[in-house]
Design an enzyme around this catalytic site. Structure first.
Site, PDB file in Angstrom:
ATOM      1  N   ASN A  38      10.085   5.253  -2.412  1.00 56.41           N
ATOM      2  CA  ASN A  38      10.454   6.604  -2.867  1.00 56.41           C
ATOM      3  C   ASN A  38      10.285   7.596  -1.730  1.00 56.41           C
ATOM      4  OD1 ASN A  38       7.781   5.879  -4.337  1.00 56.41           O
ATOM      5  ND2 ASN A  38       7.748   8.065  -4.621  1.00 56.41           N
ATOM      6  N   ASP A  39       9.451   8.596  -1.818  1.00 56.50           N
ATOM      7  CA  ASP A  39       9.477   9.717  -0.865  1.00 56.50           C
ATOM      8  C   ASP A  39       9.368   9.318   0.609  1.00 56.50           C
ATOM      9  OD1 ASP A  39       8.906  10.614  -3.400  1.00 56.50           O
ATOM     10  OD2 ASP A  39       7.103  11.689  -2.841  1.00 56.50           O
ATOM     11  N   GLN A  55       6.889   6.096   0.737  1.00 54.15           N
ATOM     12  CA  GLN A  55       6.169   5.602  -0.441  1.00 54.15           C
ATOM     13  C   GLN A  55       6.733   4.225  -0.764  1.00 54.15           C
ATOM     14  OE1 GLN A  55       3.695   7.637  -2.814  1.00 54.15           O
ATOM     15  NE2 GLN A  55       3.386   7.626  -0.615  1.00 54.15           N
ATOM     16  N   PHE A  98      -0.559   8.332  -2.043  1.00 51.05           N
ATOM     17  CA  PHE A  98       0.625   9.142  -2.366  1.00 51.05           C
ATOM     18  C   PHE A  98       1.143   9.885  -1.129  1.00 51.05           C
ATOM     19  CE2 PHE A  98       0.714   9.793  -7.283  1.00 51.05           C
ATOM     20  CZ  PHE A  98       0.714   8.424  -7.468  1.00 51.05           C
ATOM     21  N   SER A  99       2.129  10.741  -1.363  1.00 50.23           N
ATOM     22  CA  SER A  99       2.877  11.351  -0.253  1.00 50.23           C
ATOM     23  C   SER A  99       2.042  12.261   0.638  1.00 50.23           C
ATOM     24  CB  SER A  99       4.052  12.135  -0.813  1.00 50.23           C
ATOM     25  OG  SER A  99       5.037  11.215  -1.212  1.00 50.23           O
ATOM     26  N   ARG A 167      -1.168  17.539  -5.023  1.00 51.55           N
ATOM     27  CA  ARG A 167      -0.751  16.492  -4.092  1.00 51.55           C
ATOM     28  C   ARG A 167       0.314  16.921  -3.076  1.00 51.55           C
ATOM     29  NH1 ARG A 167       0.865  15.054  -9.247  1.00 51.55           N
ATOM     30  NH2 ARG A 167       3.103  15.090  -9.658  1.00 51.55           N
ATOM     31  N   ASP A 168       0.563  16.001  -2.149  1.00 49.16           N
ATOM     32  CA  ASP A 168       1.649  16.077  -1.168  1.00 49.16           C
ATOM     33  C   ASP A 168       1.432  17.165  -0.113  1.00 49.16           C
ATOM     34  OD1 ASP A 168       2.630  14.195  -2.966  1.00 49.16           O
ATOM     35  OD2 ASP A 168       3.922  15.629  -3.998  1.00 49.16           O
ATOM     36  N   GLU A 224       5.935  19.472  -6.884  1.00 50.63           N
ATOM     37  CA  GLU A 224       5.590  18.393  -5.955  1.00 50.63           C
ATOM     38  C   GLU A 224       6.168  18.678  -4.566  1.00 50.63           C
ATOM     39  OE1 GLU A 224       5.418  14.367  -8.478  1.00 50.63           O
ATOM     40  OE2 GLU A 224       7.470  15.044  -8.224  1.00 50.63           O
TER      41      GLU A 224
HETATM   42  C1  FRU Z   1       7.409  12.592  -5.696  1.00 48.73           C
HETATM   43  C2  FRU Z   1       6.039  11.992  -5.982  1.00 48.73           C
HETATM   44  C3  FRU Z   1       4.956  12.722  -5.241  1.00 48.73           C
HETATM   45  C4  FRU Z   1       3.876  11.681  -5.128  1.00 48.73           C
HETATM   46  C5  FRU Z   1       4.668  10.423  -4.938  1.00 48.73           C
HETATM   47  C6  FRU Z   1       4.070   9.208  -5.550  1.00 48.73           C
HETATM   48  O1  FRU Z   1       8.445  11.680  -5.897  1.00 48.73           O
HETATM   49  O2  FRU Z   1       5.786  11.984  -7.378  1.00 48.73           O
HETATM   50  O3  FRU Z   1       4.498  13.905  -5.850  1.00 48.73           O
HETATM   51  O4  FRU Z   1       3.012  11.927  -4.068  1.00 48.73           O
HETATM   52  O5  FRU Z   1       5.947  10.663  -5.513  1.00 48.73           O
HETATM   53  O6  FRU Z   1       4.775   8.055  -5.232  1.00 48.73           O
END
Ligand code: FRU
Length: 496
Positions: A38-39, A55, A98-99, A167-168, A224
């Site tokens: 993902n991210d 991710q 996570f991110s 987060r992030d 996010e």
């Molecule tokens: C966005 C998210 C972030 C998080 C990550 C987890 O897509 O939900 O907020 O850090 O993906 O995989």
């Protein structure tokens, strides 16, 4: 030394990554080595290369137990795969790494700041996934988590914030103040989503500075993946408002990629919002992250997927999740402009140009076909009355196609993948209200095996979408309804 969990992930990706052939992947879009992506994370320039992390769940094409995968590149188009760098292997990030972002530390090491998710248990036995911000230092290949992690905890936030939606982090250095700042996504009990600012002199000791903006209960309960940068005279804060109500054609229901445009006062650390806009009007765009290239360009890359359809893995898929092409950002009239990085042009082959082609009924151009293309179409009215609709179909054969249709009276551009070959119900259509130019529109369409990215009117708006149509469907056609149009076409095949 890599932990047991990281070693296991690396062994797995080394073994299974080999089993995915080049033909099974997109030509110029990033995919995970194996499993799920993902991210984009840690997008940065370090030691003479672009570093891009993501991710990552190497073990399946579903989201689970987040790791960080790793790629490096000299030009942001051709990427080399490196072993995964982070695994969920400590008490504070055991539920997921996570991110986060990447920056060069004062001592010359590469520093990653990410969100650790701890699998806390509440007294009533329910899960409390507490989120904290953590560090890992590295040399561009091997990364070691900082011994005093976490460095930012939810307890450092003022009253009223939620500990499991924090987060992030995105970090940058402010020259003038000789100090680091981190913008972090948050959720307040009263106002919904928010972005908070933290400050540090050494990247180790952090303190809360301010809340830059919040949803004010109009744009989702959580924001996010924030970022913050200035282009021209405008400060931009990309955010991902979660679970929104739709607003006109600007925002759809659910999770949206958006940006705040306004003024960030670098002394008072306040943000004055002047507008909020969609960051991409397509179906598949989320979690963008930006960096500054050595020659000073602000470049952004994003996850080309949507949380809404993320568990819709195509049958037999060996990987799932792509990133968009990296995009050069600029500002025009207080809004964000996105165009593919210029490095992509070095991979253009087989050019074909057509000028002033009259389009009435379905028209094909002899050299315009393929599933890895950089295609620019300039549409103009053919004098007299304005056409009612103009359509480009891509990835077309006698059964399937994906269409991009412009309605000049409504100034509406519609992307439609209803007939792209999906055998399950999926979000198929999305519309963008574009600038009215009296029947003219400029579309740059990047087609890759599994995606269609559209840049409208020199990057004023973009629409990013995935498609999984069989690869033999490589036709392109143009058609006008209710009148005629004249088109100029510039086509290149992209080969990486
Ligand atoms: C966005 C998210 C972030 C998080 C990550 C987890 O897509 O939900 O907020 O850090 O993906 O995989």
């Amino acid at each position: 030394m890599a932990s047991e969990r990281l070693t296991k992930a690396r062994d797995y990706e080394a073994e299974y990554g080999k089993r995915i052939t080049k033909e099974e992947r997109p030509v110029y879009h990033v995919t995970p080595t194996t499993g799920w992506l993902n991210d984009p994370n840690g997008f940065s320039w370090y030691d003479g290369k672009y570093h891009l992390f993501y991710q990552y769940n190497p073990y399946s094409t579903r989201w689970d137990a987040m790791h960080w995968g790793h790629l490096v590149s000299k030009d942001m188009v051709k990427w080399e795969r490196l072993p995964a760098v982070l695994a969920p292997d400590t008490a504070y990030d055991g539920f997921g790494v996570f991110s986060g972002c990447g920056i060069t530390a004062p001592d010359g090491r590469h520093l990653l700041m990410y969100t650790g998710v701890e699998e806390g248990i509440r007294p009533d036995g329910s899960l409390e996934p507490r989120q904290t911000q953590c560090l890992a230092y590295g040399d561009g290949v091997e990364y070691v988590k900082y011994e005093n992690n976490p460095v930012i905890t939810p307890e450092m936030l003022p009253e009223g914030y939620v500990a499991w939606d924090f987060r992030d982090p995105k970090v940058w250095f402010e020259d003038k103040e000789d100090c680091y700042y981190a913008i972090i996504g948050a959720s307040t009990r009263e106002n919904g989503g928010a972005v908070v600012l933290f400050q540090s002199e050494d990247l180790l000791e952090w303190e809360y500075v301010s809340t830059l903006d919040s949803s004010r209960n109009a744009y989702g309960y959580m924001w996010e993946c924030p970022d913050l940068f200035r282009l021209g005279d405008t400060d931009f804060i990309p955010i991902l408002p979660m679970r929104m109500l739709p607003i006109g054609t600007e925002f759809h229901a659910g999770n949206n990629p958006a940006y705040l445009a306004g003024f960030y006062d670098r002394e008072a650390h306040t943000f004055e919002r002047k507008g909020i806009f969609s960051l991409d009007y397509g179906i598949d765009f989320y979690a963008p992250q930006s960096m500054v290239t050595p020659d000073g360009r602000r470049v952004m890359i994003a996850w080309m997927q949507t949380p809404e359809t993320m568990n819709r893995t195509p049958e037999g898929a060996k990987w799932f999740g792509q990133l968009t092409v990296p995009r050069e950002l600029s500002e025009r009239e207080g809004k964000l402009i996105q165009n593919p990085v210029r490095e992509l042009e070095a991979y253009r082959t087989a050019p074909a140009f057509y000028q002033d082609v009259l389009v009435k009924e379905k028209t094909r151009l002899p050299e315009v076909a393929g599933r890895s293309l950089d295609l620019t179409v300039r549409v103009k009215p053919a004098g007299g009355t304005l056409y009612q609709k103009f359509t480009v179909k891509v990835a077309e054969d006698d059964e399937f196609y994906t269409s991009i249709t412009y309605d000049p009276a409504e100034s509406m551009l519609c992307f439609d993948r209803t007939y792209a070959g999906f055998r399950y119900y999926i979000i198929s259509e999305r519309k963008a209200h574009v600038r009215n130019r009296d029947g003219e529109i400029l579309l740059r369409i990047l087609i890759d095996r599994f995606s269609v990215e559209i840049f409208v009117n020199e990057g004023e708006q973009t629409m990013s979408n995935t498609i999984y149509t069989r690869q033999s469907a490589d036709g392109i056609s143009f058609e006008t309804f209710g009148g005629a149009a004249v088109i100029d076409v510039e086509k290149y095949t992209l080969e990486v």
